[in-house]
Write a protein that holds these residues in place. Structure first.
Motif, PDB file in Angstrom:
ATOM      1  N   GLN A 137      -5.978   1.579   5.296  1.00  0.00           N
ATOM      2  CA  GLN A 137      -5.885   2.915   4.724  1.00  0.00           C
ATOM      3  C   GLN A 137      -5.327   3.916   5.731  1.00  0.00           C
ATOM      4  N   GLU A 157      -4.755  -0.985  -5.838  1.00  0.00           N
ATOM      5  CA  GLU A 157      -6.033  -0.746  -5.157  1.00  0.00           C
ATOM      6  C   GLU A 157      -7.090  -1.741  -5.616  1.00  0.00           C
ATOM      7  N   ARG A 169       0.835  -1.194   0.000  1.00  0.00           N
ATOM      8  CA  ARG A 169       0.000   0.000   0.000  1.00  0.00           C
ATOM      9  C   ARG A 169       0.875   1.251   0.000  1.00  0.00           C
ATOM     10  N   ASN A 183      -8.012  -3.938  -2.056  1.00  0.00           N
ATOM     11  CA  ASN A 183      -9.251  -3.647  -1.327  1.00  0.00           C
ATOM     12  C   ASN A 183     -10.192  -4.851  -1.222  1.00  0.00           C
TER      13      ASN A 183
END
Length: 423
Positions: A136, A112, A12, A116
């Motif tokens: 996040q 992403e 991330r 996710n």
């Protein structure tokens, strides 16, 4: 209480890249003498790449080759884009740098698209919003570090001259080395797969409007500080941006905490309502008060993006991969709203950024309609509540752990069960 079922750390790295982009936006205006509207080309390139990834190449790779392939693909694109950025910064080519950012956006959009939905289904369905918000939240730390680094390292001694922009080249070279190394690590890692199927497209409109507004606010935060507070330099504005991004990170941790005790849809509605209130106040207030209002706006923005995504893929079961692609495509709002805000600020020059903040307010109100629907419209509310009430992955965890064979089998079973309940 088992919120996560650990497998491998997911990549991330977008927080730092996004935070650095917001800082560079203002310094490109000063160094290259470009308008606010033209400088938003950075955000247009970055977020315009997301739907190309989430609905195109990354989504195809995800459905045909799985999560691991997408993680490696996204990291490689991120590394290639960072290498392209290096000479563009040396020769002060704004168009070339936008092209590099477009490649980077494709890489981060790919990450992403896979990360996710993977986080959403890799543990108990009840805690999917908490998992995504926590992930996040750590990502948001990068958005705090980038403006501070820009203010104290890149632009402190050399101001807004050409040497300041050249300094950034070394950051992108370091990013390229890091993400290529991370891609190699993922190649040799074991990533348990999760089953896939068809799709449903909930919440894309809300994500489009919300992300566009969030990006616009962050993009022109430094401009807002310079325009509305006397004797404020771009470097000082970057410090205020770092403080606001710290509020954003704290907001994500606080939102994750509240979601342990309150339904995520309630937290989402409360936070997004506060975003509209404080963002509206920032359009009329000036100096320190206005900056404080905009910082509080970022605090309450914190949970909105991951919660829209998590609520949007609740109840769609085997359609999760394709659905996540559509919702992540909503991030393309970040390519649309900043130019509108920039053009409005230019039209009200020389200090029009304050009143131009009415643009993200309008888009936030549009996104708020989804928060209202998921709380009060049964067709939206009931599927989210049914999945949230599931006890899969919570009851009999010890018994399930005893059957784990160490190869990721339990993750497969939990994911399949989550999907069956959702359908």
């Amino acid at each position: 209480m088992e919120v996560f079922r650990p497998t491998r750390p997911l990549p991330r790295p977008s927080g730092f890249s996004y935070g650095l982009l917001d800082t560079l936006n203002k310094h490109f205006q000063n160094t290259l003498g470009i308008s606010k509207a033209r400088s938003s080309g950075l955000q247009a390139a970055y977020f315009g790449a997301y739907p190309l990834a989430s609905l195109g190449h990354a989504n195809w790779i995800l459905r045909h080759f799985g999560y691991k392939a997408v993680f490696i693909w996204g990291l490689c694109l991120y590394g290639v884009g960072s290498l392209i950025a290096w000479p563009c910064l040396v020769y002060r080519s704004f168009g070339g740098f936008c092209a590099a950012i477009f490649v980077i956006g494709n890489g981060l959009g790919s990450l992403e698209t896979a990360a996710n939905p993977y986080l959403a289904v890799c543990g108990p369905p009840r805690y999917s919003e908490i998992r995504i918000n926590l992930a996040q939240a750590f990502n948001a730390v990068g958005t705090v570090v980038a403006p501070v680094l820009g203010s104290y390292v890149f632009f402190k001694e050399v101001g807004d001259n050409a040497e300041a922009i050249k300094n950034v080249q070394w950051v992108y070279l370091a990013i390229a080395c890091f993400v290529f190394l991370l891609a190699v690590i993922f190649y040799f890692s074991t990533i348990p797969e999760i089953t896939d199927a068809d799709m449903m497209y909930q919440a894309t409109f809300a994500e489009f409007c919300y992300t566009g507004a969030q990006v616009a606010i962050a993009t022109y935060f430094i401009n807002y500080a310079v325009d509305t507070r006397d004797n404020t330099s771009s470097a000082t504005g970057a410090i205020y941006l770092a403080i606001a991004q710290a509020c954003f990170a704290v907001g994500r941790f606080s939102g994750s905490f509240f979601m342990h005790y309150v339904k995520p849809r309630y937290v989402f509605l409360a936070y997004l309502s506060c975003v509209i209130i404080f963002n509206s106040a920032a359009t009329t207030q000036r100096k320190n008060t206005g900056i404080a209002m905009l910082s509080l706006t970022l605090f309450f923005e914190s949970v909105c993006f991951p919660t829209i995504l998590a609520l949007g893929i609740r109840g769609i079961g085997r359609h999760t991969k394709r659905g996540s692609g559509w919702i992540v495509a909503g991030v393309s709002g970040g390519a649309v709203v900043p130019p509108i805000l920039g053009a409005t600020a230019d039209a009200k020059a020389p200090k029009g950024t304050g009143i131009a903040m009415v643009v993200p307010v309008c888009f936030m109100v549009a996104a708020w309609s989804y928060a209202v629907a998921v709380n009060f419209v049964p067709a939206y509310r009931d599927p989210a509540d049914r999945t949230g009430a599931a006890t899969i992955g919570i009851e009999n965890v010890d018994r399930g752990a005893g059957k784990q064979n160490g190869s990721g089998e339990e993750v497969h079973k939990g994911a399949r069960a989550s999907e069956e309940v959702a359908v």
